[in-house]
Scaffold this active site. Structure first.
Site, PDB file in Angstrom:
ATOM      1  CB  SER A   1      -0.853   0.146   1.101  1.00 25.40           C
ATOM      2  OG  SER A   1      -0.162  -0.081   2.313  1.00 25.40           O
TER       3      SER A   1
ATOM      4  CG  HIS B   1      -3.660  -1.716  -2.204  1.00 18.79           C
ATOM      5  ND1 HIS B   1      -4.037  -0.504  -2.026  1.00 18.79           N
ATOM      6  CD2 HIS B   1      -3.544  -2.066  -0.975  1.00 18.79           C
ATOM      7  CE1 HIS B   1      -4.153  -0.218  -0.880  1.00 18.79           C
ATOM      8  NE2 HIS B   1      -3.875  -1.130  -0.026  1.00 18.79           N
TER       9      HIS B   1
ATOM     10  CD  GLU C   1      -5.897   1.584  -4.673  1.00 19.73           C
ATOM     11  OE1 GLU C   1      -6.474   2.739  -4.652  1.00 19.73           O
ATOM     12  OE2 GLU C   1      -4.821   1.447  -4.250  1.00 19.73           O
TER      13      GLU C   1
ATOM     14  CG  ASN D   1      -4.364   4.377   1.065  1.00 20.65           C
ATOM     15  OD1 ASN D   1      -5.456   4.288   1.800  1.00 20.65           O
ATOM     16  ND2 ASN D   1      -3.835   3.093   0.851  1.00 20.65           N
TER      17      ASN D   1
END
Length: 405
Positions: free
Chosen positions: A123, A144, A156, A194
């Protein structure tokens, strides 16, 4: 041939919470799954916890008992890396250590053929850095998952500069077979979700630091706007110390942009040992009952300003009922989305999907940008003049606002 991943065997490297969760959704998706961990006995323990999770899920009606039993039978602990030979795709879920991940992929590449896709669940690390020195780096991609993988639908699929289309397509197809929703992401800090979540915490911290609202009042305003959790509830859940580490990483990886600079509030809370739920004290105090807003006057003097000027009950945002504070938060969310779109980290649809599925936002960031309209540009221009470069409007934001009008 790269691309057979959805019909072939899946290997999961790392049998911790994430690794076991990824193996679980792979098995529920009908894939024979090998679970490997370098620590003796860890793969067996991971498989046992996975079986327990499958049984609990069946009891709660998430899947049938027959599906749980079939998935359990598809998962096999791997005693050695050599057991992974023949896997069509290998998903690494090891700790966030670059050297460890590189060495793991190099070792796997020695026992698997060049057609095997190597996917990292990182991540925070760049896929290109993980792929460095790995034979056939074109088959190294990011995959991810979000925690917990059994409940969170987003994956992802991250493309490094050398990642080729067959490998990316194989990862996306496998995610779909697992019942997840894949989005395509550029290999950049934080990938999509994120990164786009940065202003949700950082701007909220700045708003509190400016004495405009208490943490509890801002959480209340944000929840009333449709978000499942307020920013300070989320910070306490993640861990304020963990969030500070992430903030420092983003700031460094991004070239130290002012909008990503960690705030003094984060530093003060960590220095005071207020890490959130895990320490029993954060922006809220956690006892035997419901969390209660913490008295932080001794840690954050700015909160005295918010309480004294807006009432001790935390009427933080003043007479507008919170609209002004929400405008400021939305403006920074919209601005980060515009900057990310300029950098082409993902398509507009994938950016919106990332935040709905990855963070349970009621609307995507570009939808928020269209909603706040010209007021966001006006507010950012004012804030840039007053506070500096952290609020510099993205050039693309004016075009988003114009096209939405």
């Amino acid at each position: 041939m790269i691309g057979a991943a959805t019909s072939g065997r899946v290997g999961v490297l790392g049998a911790g919470t994430m690794g076991a969760g990824i193996a679980q959704v792979a098995a529920l998706g009908g894939r024979e799954t090998l679970l490997y961990d370098a620590f003796e006995g860890a793969a067996e323990r991971g498989a046992e916890k996975l079986a327990e999770a499958l049984a609990k899920g069946a009891a709660r009606g998430r899947w049938s008992e027959a599906d749980a039993e079939a998935a359990r039978d598809r998962v096999h602990p791997a005693g050695a890396l050599e057991d992974l030979a023949g896997c069509a795709i290998l998903i690494e879920a090891a700790p966030e250590d670059l050297d460890l991940k590189r060495e793991l992929f190099r070792s796997v590449a020695a026992v698997c053929g060049p057609e095997a896709v190597l996917a990292s669940n990182t991540s925070s690390l760049r896929i290109a850095d993980i792929a460095a020195g790995v034979p056939h780096p074109e088959r190294v991609v990011g995959m991810h998952f979000f925690n917990p993988p059994a409940l969170m639908k987003l994956v992802e699929v991250v493309a490094a500069p050398e990642s080729d289309e067959p490998a990316l397509a194989a990862a996306a197809e496998l995610a779909e077979a697992m019942g997840r929703t894949p989005i395509r992401a550029k290999d950049s800090p934080g990938f999509v979700a994120n990164r786009l979540a940065r202003p949700f915490s950082l701007e909220s911290l700045r708003i509190v630091g400016d004495g405009l609202a208490t943490p509890a009042r801002l959480d209340e305003i944000v929840r009333a706007a449709g978000f499942r959790m307020g920013p300070f509830e989320l910070l306490d859940l993640i861990g304020i110390d963990v969030n500070l580490t992430i903030a420092r990483s983003f700031f460094a990886q991004g070239g130290e942009p002012e909008r990503w600079r960690p705030t003094p509030i984060q530093e003060a809370m960590v220095a005071a040992g207020r890490f959130g739920r895990k320490s029993g004290h954060g922006f809220y105090d956690y006892g035997d009952g419901d969390p209660t807003p913490a008295d932080l006057d001794h840690v954050l003097p700015s909160l005295r300003t918010a309480s004294s000027e807006n009432g001790d009950a935390g009427e933080g945002a003043g007479a507008d009922g919170g609209a002004g504070v929400l405008d400021r938060l939305y403006a920074q969310i919209a601005n980060e989305a515009a900057l990310a779109l300029e950098e082409e980290i993902a398509s507009p649809d994938d950016m919106n999907t990332a935040m709905r599925l990855g963070f349970n936002w009621p609307r995507g960031p570009l939808e928020i940008a269209a909603e706040v309209g010209p007021r966001a540009l006006e507010l950012l221009t004012e804030l840039e003049r007053e506070k500096g470069a952290a609020y510099a409007p993205a050039p693309l934001l004016s075009r988003i606002v114009t096209s939405s009008g």
